[in-house]
Design a protein around this motif. Structure first.
Motif, short mmCIF file in Angstrom:
data_model
loop_
_atom_site.label_atom_id
_atom_site.label_comp_id
_atom_site.label_asym_id
_atom_site.label_seq_id
_atom_site.Cartn_x
_atom_site.Cartn_y
_atom_site.Cartn_z
N HIS A 1 5.41 -25.89 -15.94
CA HIS A 1 4.85 -26.64 -17.06
C HIS A 1 5.97 -27.48 -17.68
N ASN A 2 5.77 -28.79 -17.71
CA ASN A 2 6.72 -29.69 -18.37
C ASN A 2 6.29 -29.79 -19.83
N THR A 3 7.05 -29.18 -20.73
CA THR A 3 6.66 -29.13 -22.14
C THR A 3 7.12 -30.34 -22.94
N SER A 4 7.93 -31.20 -22.35
CA SER A 4 8.45 -32.35 -23.09
C SER A 4 7.55 -33.57 -22.93
N LEU A 5 7.91 -34.64 -23.64
CA LEU A 5 7.17 -35.90 -23.54
C LEU A 5 7.75 -36.81 -22.47
N SER A 6 8.77 -36.35 -21.74
CA SER A 6 9.39 -37.13 -20.68
C SER A 6 8.91 -36.65 -19.32
N THR A 7 8.74 -37.58 -18.41
CA THR A 7 8.30 -37.27 -17.06
C THR A 7 9.52 -36.99 -16.17
N ALA A 8 9.36 -36.13 -15.19
CA ALA A 8 10.43 -35.80 -14.26
C ALA A 8 9.95 -36.04 -12.83
N ALA A 9 10.85 -36.52 -11.99
CA ALA A 9 10.54 -36.75 -10.58
C ALA A 9 11.47 -35.88 -9.72
N GLU A 10 11.03 -35.59 -8.52
CA GLU A 10 11.80 -34.79 -7.57
C GLU A 10 12.34 -33.51 -8.21
N VAL A 11 11.43 -32.75 -8.80
CA VAL A 11 11.80 -31.50 -9.48
C VAL A 11 12.01 -30.43 -8.42
N HIS A 12 13.23 -29.92 -8.35
CA HIS A 12 13.61 -28.94 -7.33
C HIS A 12 13.59 -27.54 -7.95
N VAL A 13 12.74 -26.66 -7.41
CA VAL A 13 12.61 -25.29 -7.90
C VAL A 13 13.05 -24.33 -6.80
N ARG A 14 13.89 -23.36 -7.17
CA ARG A 14 14.36 -22.38 -6.20
C ARG A 14 13.99 -20.98 -6.67
N GLY A 15 13.52 -20.18 -5.73
CA GLY A 15 13.23 -18.78 -5.99
C GLY A 15 14.26 -17.92 -5.30
N ASP A 16 14.87 -17.01 -6.03
CA ASP A 16 15.89 -16.11 -5.48
C ASP A 16 15.40 -14.67 -5.59
N LEU A 17 15.47 -13.97 -4.48
CA LEU A 17 15.13 -12.56 -4.42
C LEU A 17 16.43 -11.80 -4.15
N VAL A 18 16.89 -11.08 -5.17
CA VAL A 18 18.12 -10.30 -5.04
C VAL A 18 17.72 -8.86 -4.77
N SER A 19 17.98 -8.43 -3.54
CA SER A 19 17.67 -7.05 -3.16
C SER A 19 18.97 -6.38 -2.69
N PRO A 20 19.03 -5.06 -2.71
CA PRO A 20 20.27 -4.37 -2.35
C PRO A 20 20.75 -4.64 -0.92
N ASP A 21 19.82 -4.79 0.03
CA ASP A 21 20.24 -4.96 1.42
C ASP A 21 20.59 -6.40 1.77
N SER A 22 19.78 -7.37 1.39
CA SER A 22 20.11 -8.77 1.70
C SER A 22 19.35 -9.71 0.76
N PRO A 23 20.06 -10.66 0.16
CA PRO A 23 19.40 -11.62 -0.72
C PRO A 23 18.62 -12.65 0.08
N GLU A 24 17.62 -13.23 -0.54
CA GLU A 24 16.78 -14.23 0.13
C GLU A 24 16.43 -15.30 -0.89
N SER A 25 16.31 -16.54 -0.42
CA SER A 25 15.91 -17.62 -1.33
C SER A 25 14.95 -18.57 -0.62
N SER A 26 14.17 -19.26 -1.43
CA SER A 26 13.22 -20.24 -0.93
C SER A 26 13.13 -21.34 -1.99
N ASP A 27 12.84 -22.56 -1.57
CA ASP A 27 12.76 -23.63 -2.55
C ASP A 27 11.65 -24.62 -2.22
N VAL A 28 11.28 -25.38 -3.24
CA VAL A 28 10.24 -26.40 -3.11
C VAL A 28 10.61 -27.55 -4.04
#
Length: 135
Positions: A72-99
């Motif tokens: 949710h963009n809560t501001s009055l300004s528009t954003a382009a090419e918004v890069h979101v990354r998800g990080d899963l930190v687990s004891p055996d091996s970390p994992e990440s994914s992005d969009v």
């Protein structure tokens, strides 16, 4: 309004009530549009885009886990090419994914999906906006 008498057409001096109604409704709509545009211009502040991210669901799917989230963009300004990354930190091996979202308009919501090999509920899971450009 034109009246037909026989094969002759004559213009009447006073318009039909329907013409007045349509003219009044159109005038109201145009004035309302200008007031709304003026209000939108008046309240605009040049500020940086601000985001709130929330996880909507986590679903197991074949060999992957599908994480659906809302940005949710809560501001009055528009954003382009918004890069979101998800990080899963687990004891055996970390994992990440992005969009990357092409466009997140001001005061709007967008939905995204990330895929992980491990269950995001099995460790510490974080969603972060990594960056964006100003259109």
């Amino acid at each position: 309004m034109t009246k037909s008498v026989g094969s002759k057409h004559t213009e009447t001096a006073d318009p039909h009530w329907l013409e007045w109604l349509v003219g009044g409704v159109c005038t109201f709509l145009v004035v309302t549009l200008f007031v709304w545009l003026g209000w939108d211009i008046y309240r605009y502040e040049d500020q940086a885009a601000q985001f709130e991210i929330s996880v909507l669901s986590v679903q197991a799917e074949h060999d992957n886990y599908r994480v659906t989230f809302d940005i949710h963009n809560t501001s009055l300004s528009t954003a382009a090419e918004v890069h979101v990354r998800g990080d899963l930190v687990s004891p055996d091996s970390p994992e990440s994914s992005d969009v990357t979202f092409d466009y997140v308009a001001s005061e709007s919501h967008e939905t995204g999906i990330l895929f992980f090999k491990k269950d995001p509920d099995s460790g510490e899971f974080n969603l972060t906006v990594m960056g964006y450009t100003q259109p």
